[in-house]
Design a protein around this motif. Structure first.
Motif, PDB file in Angstrom:
ATOM      1  N   ARG A 126       0.831  -1.203   0.000  1.00  0.00           N
ATOM      2  CA  ARG A 126       0.000   0.000   0.000  1.00  0.00           C
ATOM      3  C   ARG A 126       0.868   1.256   0.000  1.00  0.00           C
ATOM      4  NH1 ARG A 126      -5.354   0.997   3.567  1.00  0.00           N
ATOM      5  NH2 ARG A 126      -6.037  -0.522   2.049  1.00  0.00           N
ATOM      6  N   ALA A 129       1.989   1.913  -3.464  1.00  0.00           N
ATOM      7  CA  ALA A 129       0.896   2.446  -4.290  1.00  0.00           C
ATOM      8  C   ALA A 129       0.651   3.928  -3.990  1.00  0.00           C
ATOM      9  CB  ALA A 129      -0.378   1.638  -4.041  1.00  0.00           C
ATOM     10  N   ASN A 133       1.468   7.345  -6.546  1.00  0.00           N
ATOM     11  CA  ASN A 133       0.267   8.040  -7.011  1.00  0.00           C
ATOM     12  C   ASN A 133       0.598   9.495  -7.377  1.00  0.00           C
ATOM     13  OD1 ASN A 133      -2.208   9.881  -6.226  1.00  0.00           O
ATOM     14  ND2 ASN A 133      -3.047   7.877  -6.747  1.00  0.00           N
ATOM     15  N   ALA A 203     -15.099   3.852  -2.957  1.00  0.00           N
ATOM     16  CA  ALA A 203     -14.127   2.796  -2.681  1.00  0.00           C
ATOM     17  C   ALA A 203     -14.562   1.946  -1.503  1.00  0.00           C
ATOM     18  CB  ALA A 203     -12.755   3.407  -2.428  1.00  0.00           C
ATOM     19  N   THR A 235      -9.367  10.859 -10.879  1.00  0.00           N
ATOM     20  CA  THR A 235      -9.074   9.440 -10.681  1.00  0.00           C
ATOM     21  C   THR A 235      -7.898   9.252  -9.731  1.00  0.00           C
ATOM     22  OG1 THR A 235      -9.885   8.926 -12.899  1.00  0.00           O
ATOM     23  CG2 THR A 235      -8.454   7.284 -11.852  1.00  0.00           C
ATOM     24  N   ASP A 236      -6.839  10.070  -9.926  1.00  0.00           N
ATOM     25  CA  ASP A 236      -5.672   9.989  -9.048  1.00  0.00           C
ATOM     26  C   ASP A 236      -6.044  10.294  -7.602  1.00  0.00           C
ATOM     27  OD1 ASP A 236      -4.111   9.403 -11.230  1.00  0.00           O
ATOM     28  OD2 ASP A 236      -3.431  11.476 -11.532  1.00  0.00           O
ATOM     29  N   GLN A 238      -9.031   9.942  -6.182  1.00  0.00           N
ATOM     30  CA  GLN A 238      -9.830   8.850  -5.631  1.00  0.00           C
ATOM     31  C   GLN A 238      -8.935   7.658  -5.251  1.00  0.00           C
ATOM     32  OE1 GLN A 238     -12.581   8.696  -8.984  1.00  0.00           O
ATOM     33  NE2 GLN A 238     -14.271   9.160  -7.610  1.00  0.00           N
ATOM     34  N   THR A 239      -7.962   7.357  -6.110  1.00  0.00           N
ATOM     35  CA  THR A 239      -7.046   6.255  -5.811  1.00  0.00           C
ATOM     36  C   THR A 239      -6.217   6.566  -4.571  1.00  0.00           C
ATOM     37  OG1 THR A 239      -6.900   5.787  -8.187  1.00  0.00           O
ATOM     38  CG2 THR A 239      -5.207   4.816  -6.762  1.00  0.00           C
ATOM     39  N   SER A 242      -8.400   6.337  -1.428  1.00  0.00           N
ATOM     40  CA  SER A 242      -8.684   4.942  -1.099  1.00  0.00           C
ATOM     41  C   SER A 242      -7.485   4.297  -0.398  1.00  0.00           C
ATOM     42  CB  SER A 242      -9.024   4.180  -2.377  1.00  0.00           C
ATOM     43  OG  SER A 242      -9.190   2.808  -2.101  1.00  0.00           O
ATOM     44  N   ALA A 243      -6.294   4.562  -0.916  1.00  0.00           N
ATOM     45  CA  ALA A 243      -5.087   3.966  -0.328  1.00  0.00           C
ATOM     46  C   ALA A 243      -4.752   4.567   1.033  1.00  0.00           C
ATOM     47  CB  ALA A 243      -3.914   4.146  -1.289  1.00  0.00           C
TER      48      ALA A 243
END
Length: 402
Positions: A126, A129, A133, A203, A235-236, A238-239, A242-243
């Motif tokens: 994680r 990730a 990002n 998410a 999108t970035d 949101q990702t 979420s992480a």
């Protein structure tokens, strides 16, 4: 370090003098925070206090957030980074002091500190990730308030390590007076804010349901945000959210702990200012804000105070003497000497006028804040660029200089 100009008399006529040596010698003092508006000498003051404390027997680390990197130059280091480096020629390292202490120095690396936080509080996969990002990379490198927040993170890390007797902090240069204190709430508000919660929601639902929820209930909002920020950025974000979701609470908790640490009895704030109207107005704001937030104020360092070796010669008398020389000359001196003498008298008159103006400005501050201890530090004629210069400043801060 031109313009930081610390040096000098160390005296004050306010009757309430700041005892710097008493502050740094007290084993209960574990953190000293130097704060103030830009360009008043915070970095030099922090470095001089750290050096003096080390040479009086304490193990000290100085944390600077000054992008000018002047601290490294004055301490003989080629560079500073996010890891404390030992300053050679200090205390037990062969320095001029005999206290046997130690001085280390470091400069905040905002992104590296953020990376350290992620690596320490997330699983390796994680963490990778998050750090890859694009939105995180922008946030960690320059999001408004991130530098100040990471300064708080780093201070918390240093204090938790229990490796130093004293931590001296040179606060970030910022337009708003106490962004250093506001940053945890600002970043916490961002992480806890409505937009972040909305972006996290899809998410949390998971799988196809998440897409259904996003398309049905969030389509309008994300469509609007996509137009504002761009679809890829959304999108970035949101990702990233979420992480990072499991880490958000930790940011707030650590910030709260560091904030409480700043309020604790072992912490002392020094407000640094120049004897100018705008700088002392900012200093007054700092004093009020620290009181409102129940932060322990040790006193005011009044930097770059002008002095003279001939205080009995007033500006009026100096100007009158210069005019007499220019008009009538002197039978005991050559014309060149007369011109030189008249010029020096006019320079002295200007210096006396500056001193009067500075004294009035200081006295106005003292009349409003009579209980705030003050130490005055006179302007030096040159730059501070080595340990000897910092030692001279420390002597003047302590009042032990001639």
């Amino acid at each position: 370090m031109s313009g930081d100009g610390t040096g000098s008399s160390g005296g004050t006529s306010s009757g309430n003098r700041l005892a710097v040596d008493g502050l740094i010698d007290d084993p209960k003092t574990r953190i000293i925070v130097c704060c103030g508006s830009g360009g008043v000498g915070k970095t030099t003051t922090a470095a001089a206090i750290g050096l003096r404390a080390a040479e009086r027997g304490r193990k000290v680390v100085v944390l600077t957030i000054d992008p000018a990197r002047r601290l490294a130059q004055s301490m003989g280091l080629t560079e500073l980074d996010n890891t404390p480096r030992i300053v050679k020629g200090v205390g037990g390292n062969g320095g001029g002091g005999n206290g046997g202490g130690e001085l280390q120095a470091m400069m905040l690396d905002m992104k590296r500190t953020f990376d350290e936080v992620v690596l320490a509080h997330a699983e390796p996969e994680r963490a990778r990730a998050i750090m890859e990002n694009p939105f995180y990379q922008s946030l960690s490198a320059g999001f408004a308030g991130t530098q100040e927040y990471m300064a708080m993170e780093k201070l918390g890390q240093l204090r938790a390590a229990e490796e130093w007797d004293l931590i001296v902090v040179d606060t970030p240069p910022s337009r708003s007076a106490l962004d250093f204190l506001d940053a945890p709430n600002r970043l916490g508000s961002f992480l806890d804010g409505k937009v972040i919660r909305i972006l996290t929601a899809p998410a949390k639902v998971g799988g196809r349901s998440a897409m259904k929820f996003l398309n049905a209930g969030m389509g309008l909002l994300t469509g609007t945000l996509g137009k504002i920020f761009g679809a890829q950025l959304l999108t970035d974000v949101q990702t990233f959210v979420s992480a990072m979701d499991s880490m958000f609470g930790g940011f707030r908790e650590r910030a709260d702990r560091t904030y409480q640490l700043l309020q604790a009895p072992g912490t002392a704030f020094l407000v640094v200012a120049a004897p100018e109207r705008d700088a002392l107005r900012e200093a007054a704001y700092f004093v009020d804000r620290l009181a409102a937030d129940r932060m322990p104020l040790a006193g005011l360092v009044l930097n770059r105070v002008h002095g003279t070796g001939a205080p009995q010669l007033t500006a009026e008398r100096a100007l009158a003497a210069a005019e007499a020389l220019e008009e009538n000359g002197s039978e005991h001196a050559s014309p060149e000497a007369e011109v030189l003498a008249a010029g020096l008298l006019r320079l002295h008159a200007e210096r006396m006028q500056v001193m009067v103006r500075e004294r009035r400005t200081r006295d106005r501050f003292v009349s409003v804040y009579p209980d705030v201890p003050i130490v005055e530090v006179a302007a030096l004629p040159g730059d501070v660029h080595d340990l000897d210069g910092l030692r001279a400043i420390g002597e003047r801060l302590s009042g032990s200089a001639d």
